[in-house]
Design a protein around this motif. Structure first.
Motif, PDB file in Angstrom:
ATOM      1  N   GLU A  96      -1.996  -7.195  -3.422  1.00 27.42           N
ATOM      2  CA  GLU A  96      -2.975  -6.297  -4.032  1.00 27.42           C
ATOM      3  C   GLU A  96      -2.854  -4.862  -3.560  1.00 27.42           C
ATOM      4  O   GLU A  96      -3.093  -3.951  -4.320  1.00 27.42           O
ATOM      5  CB  GLU A  96      -4.388  -6.811  -3.787  1.00 27.42           C
ATOM      6  N   SER A  97      -2.519  -4.663  -2.299  1.00 25.72           N
ATOM      7  CA  SER A  97      -2.438  -3.291  -1.800  1.00 25.72           C
ATOM      8  C   SER A  97      -1.418  -3.205  -0.677  1.00 25.72           C
ATOM      9  O   SER A  97      -1.070  -4.196  -0.052  1.00 25.72           O
ATOM     10  CB  SER A  97      -3.806  -2.814  -1.300  1.00 25.72           C
ATOM     11  N   SER A  98      -0.956  -1.985  -0.459  1.00 31.35           N
ATOM     12  CA  SER A  98      -0.012  -1.737   0.631  1.00 31.35           C
ATOM     13  C   SER A  98      -0.409  -0.432   1.307  1.00 31.35           C
ATOM     14  O   SER A  98      -1.113   0.387   0.725  1.00 31.35           O
ATOM     15  CB  SER A  98       1.419  -1.648   0.102  1.00 31.35           C
ATOM     16  N   ASP A  99       0.069  -0.269   2.523  1.00 31.35           N
ATOM     17  CA  ASP A  99      -0.204   1.007   3.180  1.00 31.35           C
ATOM     18  C   ASP A  99       0.894   2.006   2.789  1.00 31.35           C
ATOM     19  O   ASP A  99       1.809   1.681   2.053  1.00 31.35           O
ATOM     20  CB  ASP A  99      -0.330   0.841   4.690  1.00 31.35           C
ATOM     21  N   ASP A 100       0.771   3.223   3.283  1.00 29.03           N
ATOM     22  CA  ASP A 100       1.704   4.287   2.904  1.00 29.03           C
ATOM     23  C   ASP A 100       2.881   4.439   3.853  1.00 29.03           C
ATOM     24  O   ASP A 100       3.599   5.421   3.788  1.00 29.03           O
ATOM     25  CB  ASP A 100       0.960   5.624   2.805  1.00 29.03           C
ATOM     26  N   SER A 101       3.097   3.481   4.733  1.00 23.81           N
ATOM     27  CA  SER A 101       4.194   3.595   5.688  1.00 23.81           C
ATOM     28  C   SER A 101       5.520   3.223   5.027  1.00 23.81           C
ATOM     29  O   SER A 101       5.561   2.749   3.898  1.00 23.81           O
ATOM     30  CB  SER A 101       3.938   2.683   6.891  1.00 23.81           C
ATOM     31  N   PHE A 102       6.598   3.469   5.729  1.00 25.06           N
ATOM     32  CA  PHE A 102       7.914   3.004   5.274  1.00 25.06           C
ATOM     33  C   PHE A 102       8.544   2.215   6.398  1.00 25.06           C
ATOM     34  O   PHE A 102       8.752   2.754   7.469  1.00 25.06           O
ATOM     35  CB  PHE A 102       8.831   4.159   4.886  1.00 25.06           C
ATOM     36  N   PRO A 103       8.831   0.969   6.174  1.00 27.08           N
ATOM     37  CA  PRO A 103       8.501   0.195   4.986  1.00 27.08           C
ATOM     38  C   PRO A 103       7.011  -0.088   4.882  1.00 27.08           C
ATOM     39  O   PRO A 103       6.304  -0.119   5.881  1.00 27.08           O
ATOM     40  CB  PRO A 103       9.288  -1.099   5.156  1.00 27.08           C
TER      41      PRO A 103
END
Length: 116
Positions: A96-103
């Motif tokens: 449903e959602s992800s944070d803005d980090s990479f990865p």
């Protein structure tokens, strides 16, 4: 009578609008990510999944791949049972959602093994 009808229409409209607002606010869009399992992290119970991963990069260190800039679609899937996955598994991850980090960091709603 006209005044009562107008009041009824306004109240009904407000109730319908409120119901519609609550229904749309509560529903979340599910994202789907397709990729290859590159790293199985048993200690942290997560897997690193890379979209369009080349076979030649499967055995490279994941940090080297991330720093190369060659792959832009990469996610850590948290809270998984690592023993269920192997390096090279092709999977589909719904979340449903992800944070803005990479990865990006995601908690999967559903994981389907496409191919192993």
């Amino acid at each position: 009578m006209i005044q009562n009808l107008g009041s009824f229409i306004i109240r009904t409209s407000l109730i319908l609008f409120s119901c519609f607002f609550l229904l749309t606010a509560c529903s979340k869009d599910v994202e789907v990510f397709n990729g290859i399992v590159h790293t199985v992290d048993f200690e942290n119970k997560r897997i690193l999944v890379i979209s369009q991963l080349k076979d030649s990069d499967l055995n490279k260190d994941y940090k080297e791949l991330l720093n190369s800039g060659e792959y832009s679609q990469v996610i850590w899937v948290n809270k998984v049972a690592p023993s269920e996955y192997e390096k090279g598994d092709e999977i589909e991850v719904s979340y449903e959602s992800s944070d803005d980090s990479f990865p990006a960091q995601v908690n999967a709603k559903k994981i389907i093994k496409v191919k192993n």
